[in-house]
Enzyme design. Structure first.
Site: not given
Ligand code: CIR
Length: 259
Positions: A64, A69, A89, A134, A164, A251
């Site tokens: 990821d 972001e 992550r 998260r 988010h 992001c």
């Molecule tokens: C996640 O689930 O962390 C990633 N697949 C997607 C993150 C997207 N981030 C965002 O919109 N700030």
């Protein structure tokens, strides 16, 4: 207008994106070539809007990592380096911190706090932080602490039914939100006007504002028209392949001003 220039940090689409985290979406095949082409178009849009694009070194094994972001939130006074909520992550922020250390003093979120930058919506001196799968209360507390000297007003908001806070609401202008009314109650944002996304364009609540322009996904014509009717200058970009990884437009960059 503002002096100085805008820097946009971005990070390449890794081949491992096919193994990305997914929370609310079923896995569908991601074509890495298409994702890269869309990411390139996105970077060109950033350049066209006056950003100097800087690449953080790619992380091929961090699925990821393109969603930069989530790793840092940059204010004029300080850059807050996050501790992402997803364990897969946790290694992402280090290289971003290194890149940002040239530009800002750093504050790092520490365990047991978790926070993803996608949960942090900054509007002037107001900072709204989504309490999501998260981001936890301790994350909000440490974030508040990191900003304490600088006169920001930080508020935690529960987030349900989307990844988010910024999946559901972003700022289109200083006093104007674009939001998905299914996921977020507009009355949470005292004193701000809002535009709603229609039910089949919920993903378009995540727009990227750069200067006086709003970048909106190209597959959201009704939202685009609503933004234009509000007097905003709108550009569109293709983001469908990265959307399969549950990523939106904000992001894929960390944008801030330098002197
Ligand atoms: C996640 O689930 O962390 C990633 N697949 C997607 C993150 C997207 N981030 C965002 O919109 N700030």
């Amino acid at each position: 207008m503002h002096a100085g220039m805008l820097v946009a940090l971005t990070r390449a689409v890794p081949p491992s994106i096919v193994d990305c985290e997914l929370t609310h979406m079923a896995r569908t095949p991601i074509d890495v070539r298409i994702a890269r082409a869309q990411h390139h178009q996105y970077e060109q849009t950033l350049r066209a809007l006056g950003c100097r694009v800087e690449h953080v070194p790619a992380a091929p094994d961090l699925p990821d990592s393109v969603f930069i972001e989530d790793t840092a939130v940059v204010f004029d006074e300080v850059a807050v380096i996050t501790r992402p909520g997803a364990i897969s992550r946790r290694a992402e922020p280090q290289a971003v911190a290194t890149a940002l250390s040239r530009y800002r003093p750093l504050r790092r979120i520490q365990p047991p706090a978790t926070i993803d930058g996608g949960d942090v919506l900054v509007i002037g001196r107001r900072v709204f932080i989504g309490l999501s799968t998260r981001t936890n209360e301790e994350g909000v507390r440490q974030f508040t602490d990191a900003l304490a000297r600088f006169g920001y007003n930080v508020t935690g908001l529960p987030v349900d039914g989307c990844l988010h806070l910024k999946s559901a609401v972003t700022a289109a202008a200083d006093d104007l939100l674009i939001l998905d009314p299914v996921s977020i109650d507009p009355r949470r944002f005292d004193g701000l006007r809002w535009i709603e996304t229609p039910p089949d364009e919920r993903h378009a609540a995540n727009v990227l504002r750069i200067g006086g322009t709003v970048v909106c996904p190209e597959d959201a014509p009704v939202t685009r028209r609503r933004l234009e009717d509000a007097g905003l200058s709108v550009r569109t970009t293709a983001a469908s392949e990265l959307a399969k990884a549950e990523g939106g437009l904000t992001c894929c960059s960390v944008i801030f001003r330098i002197p």
